[in-house]
Design an enzyme around this catalytic site. Structure first.
Site, PDB file in Angstrom:
ATOM      1  CG  ASN A 193      18.306  -2.681   0.379  1.00 11.10           C
ATOM      2  OD1 ASN A 193      19.081  -3.090   1.230  1.00 11.10           O
ATOM      3  ND2 ASN A 193      17.499  -3.481  -0.279  1.00 11.10           N
TER       4      ASN A 193
ATOM      5  CD  GLU B  32      13.012  -3.570  -0.153  1.00 17.83           C
ATOM      6  OE1 GLU B  32      12.093  -4.230   0.378  1.00 17.83           O
ATOM      7  OE2 GLU B  32      13.790  -4.046  -1.018  1.00 17.83           O
TER       8      GLU B  32
ATOM      9  CD  GLU C  57      24.025   0.664  -4.802  1.00 18.32           C
ATOM     10  OE1 GLU C  57      23.000   0.710  -4.083  1.00 18.32           O
ATOM     11  OE2 GLU C  57      24.150  -0.145  -5.720  1.00 18.32           O
TER      12      GLU C  57
ATOM     13  CB  CYS D 182      23.009   3.739  -7.688  1.00 21.79           C
ATOM     14  SG  CYS D 182      21.755   3.549  -6.401  1.00 21.79           S
TER      15      CYS D 182
HETATM   16  N1  THU Z   1      19.013  -2.221  -4.522  1.00 16.91           N
HETATM   17  C1  THU Z   1      20.038  -1.489  -4.001  1.00 16.91           C
HETATM   18  O1  THU Z   1      20.018  -1.083  -2.834  1.00 16.91           O
HETATM   19  N2  THU Z   1      21.086  -1.227  -4.808  1.00 16.91           N
HETATM   20  C2  THU Z   1      21.212  -1.660  -6.093  1.00 16.91           C
HETATM   21  O2  THU Z   1      22.188  -1.335  -6.754  1.00 16.91           O
HETATM   22  C3  THU Z   1      20.196  -2.506  -6.685  1.00 16.91           C
HETATM   23  C4  THU Z   1      18.977  -2.711  -5.879  1.00 16.91           C
HETATM   24  C5  THU Z   1      17.881  -2.530  -3.661  1.00 16.91           C
HETATM   25  C6  THU Z   1      16.607  -1.838  -4.019  1.00 16.91           C
HETATM   26  C7  THU Z   1      15.584  -2.759  -3.418  1.00 16.91           C
HETATM   27  O3  THU Z   1      15.431  -2.430  -2.046  1.00 16.91           O
HETATM   28  C8  THU Z   1      16.226  -4.127  -3.501  1.00 16.91           C
HETATM   29  O4  THU Z   1      17.602  -3.909  -3.731  1.00 16.91           O
HETATM   30  C9  THU Z   1      15.671  -5.015  -4.594  1.00 16.91           C
HETATM   31  O5  THU Z   1      15.682  -4.369  -5.808  1.00 16.91           O
END
Ligand code: THU
Length: 162
Positions: free
Chosen positions: A62, A64, A75, A115
């Site tokens: 992820n 951000e 994902e 996703c």
């Molecule tokens: N996040 C993901 O990368 N994948 C998921 O399936 C759920 C959430 C990330 C998004 C954000 O950066 C952090 O997790 C908290 O929500």
């Protein structure tokens, strides 16, 4: 009125040692990827590793952003990267895992709705299922054979035709 019940199959394993060798390898790559996630706001680090039919593995984590919607889930980072390199190669599987700064993630991470929709797009594109291998930092592992199992009544390309 008719009541319609939906059902899906999810396989649960107690330990990473119980799953297929190839699935374990993918999960380990996802675990490695989650260590380099950029998640300074949530401090929740997600890693994904996707296996293509040609044997290549693409990982993602992820990313951000201070302007929240500009960030991206692990994902989608992984599958968009895979598809941008090998647009004509089906995606066979994706392993997803997570870790948090302030607590132990002891239940499997499950992909968000956006996703799931993106993974569904590639299942439809290649008419080929994508296996999901889901785990937290510790605990049980879930294996799901198709995104359709966790995205019932999805919007499908067929809906655009008469
Ligand atoms: N996040 C993901 O990368 N994948 C998921 O399936 C759920 C959430 C990330 C998004 C954000 O950066 C952090 O997790 C908290 O929500």
């Amino acid at each position: 009125m008719k009541k319609i019940k939906l059902s899906s199959t999810i396989y649960e394993y107690d330990s990473i040692e119980e799953i297929d060798k190839a699935d374990k390898e993918l999960l380990l790559q996802a675990k490695k990827a989650c260590l380099s996630a950029y998640a300074p706001y949530s401090k929740y680090y997600v890693g994904a590793a996707t296996l293509l039919e040609n044997g290549k593995i693409f990982t993602g984590n992820n990313q951000e952003n201070i302007a929240t919607p500009s960030g991206m889930c692990a994902e989608r980072v992984a599958v968009f990267s895979a598809s941008s390199h090998y647009p004509e190669t089906p995606i066979k599987a994706i392993a997803i895992t997570s870790k948090a700064k302030d607590f132990i993630v002891d239940t499997p991470v499950t992909p968000c709705g956006a996703c799931r929709q993106v993974l569904a797009e590639y299942e439809t594109k290649f008419n080929s299922n994508i296996k999901l291998i889901l785990m937290g930092e510790t605990g049980k592992i879930l294996i799901i054979n198709s995104i359709k199992d966790i995205l019932p009544l999805m919007f499908h390309a067929d809906k655009l035709k008469k």
